[in-house]
Design an enzyme around this catalytic site. Structure first.
Site, short mmCIF file in Angstrom:
data_model
loop_
_atom_site.label_atom_id
_atom_site.label_comp_id
_atom_site.label_asym_id
_atom_site.label_seq_id
_atom_site.Cartn_x
_atom_site.Cartn_y
_atom_site.Cartn_z
N CYS A 74 18.73 57.59 -13.88
CA CYS A 74 18.54 58.74 -13.00
C CYS A 74 17.40 58.39 -12.03
CB CYS A 74 18.18 59.96 -13.84
SG CYS A 74 17.88 61.42 -12.83
N CYS A 197 20.64 63.50 -5.50
CA CYS A 197 20.90 62.57 -6.60
C CYS A 197 20.33 61.23 -6.18
CB CYS A 197 22.41 62.49 -6.81
SG CYS A 197 22.89 61.25 -8.02
#
Ligand code: API
Length: 258
Positions: A74, A197
């Site tokens: 991430c 993101c």
């Protein structure tokens, strides 16, 4: 179960973060993490992150999507982990190194901006209406005409399931206006559009270069959650020295009892 937590956000991608250097949540279930991340019945977040001890580097980041399952790298969570580790006094602002599921990451802090080194990208595959690459997480990238009005959730969900099946992929829709790259992302494991993101922004900036739309190696990216910058070097088909830079801020801290 009772624990102290902090909430961080990186350009609107938000995370429940726990100082887990002394492991105490040893048997946390998928259902419990999903409950913690639930926007109504829990704290609410796109992801759940444990900061843990590491024998070789400054710390280890363990990442779970809001569906409660451990997932791949991430990027925004990595930036928030660096800022959290700094707040905890684990790291300074330079020469930071941490371990994530895709290996070691180098980082530095400048004010509220975290500069995060991402893995090299050397393999990009062509898809029906886009391209696919792994920037630490799997990403489909597609160019659209008017990204602000694009049905990201509807189209992203179809692509995530129909092209990528159970394993899935994150799905990014991008638009280049000669100055800035606009990106909107349907995120796997959140199963919705997120405000940004990090690994998706990284894939989108690399896609801009790979598709020959812009021969730039430092790209300003605009997402619904804010602005980021991706820079890289490209030699012999390999994108290296990939840096994702953007703000990471603490939102609040609290305790969870359930
Ligand atoms: N949902 C992604 C992981 C988190 C990606 C995103 N939050 C980021 O900042 O990179 C996946 O399961 O592939």
């Amino acid at each position: 179960m009772k624990f102290q937590f902090e909430k961080y956000q990186g350009t609107g991608n938000d995370f429940v973060m726990i100082d887990h250097r002394k492991p105490f949540l040893v048997d946390l279930t998928t259902e419990q993490i999903a409950h913690i991340c639930h926007r109504r019945f829990g704290i609410g977040a796109d992801g759940f992150i444990l900061i843990e001890e590491d024998d070789e580097v400054d710390f280890k980041m363990v990442y779970f999507n809001s569906d409660g399952r451990e997932s791949t790298m991430c990027g925004n969570g990595g930036r928030c982990s660096v800022m959290f580790a700094h707040t905890l006094g684990i790291v300074g602002t330079e020469d930071i190194v941490f371990r994530a599921i895709d290996g070691l990451h180098h980082a530095s802090i400048e004010g509220d901006i975290v500069h995060l080194g991402m893995n090299d990208v050397s393999s990009i595959s062509e898809k029906i209406r886009g391209i696919w690459m792994d920037t630490g997480s799997p990403h489909h990238v597609e160019v659209v005409d008017d990204v602000d009005d694009y049905p990201v959730h509807k189209k992203g969900r179809i692509i995530r399931n129909e092209i990528y099946g159970v394993e899935g992929s994150n799905v990014n829709f991008i638009e280049w206006n000669d100055q800035k790259l606009k990106v909107r992302t349907y995120e796997r494991g959140v199963e919705a559009e997120t405000y940004s993101c990090g690994t998706g922004v990284t894939a989108s900036a690399i896609a801009l270069h790979h598709l020959g739309i812009a021969q730039k190696d430092s790209i300003e990216v605009s997402t619904p959650g804010g602005e980021l910058r991706v820079s890289f070097e490209f030699n012999n088909g390999v994108y290296s020295k990939v840096i994702l830079a953007g703000p990471a801020q603490k939102v609040f801290e609290g305790s969870w009892t359930s």
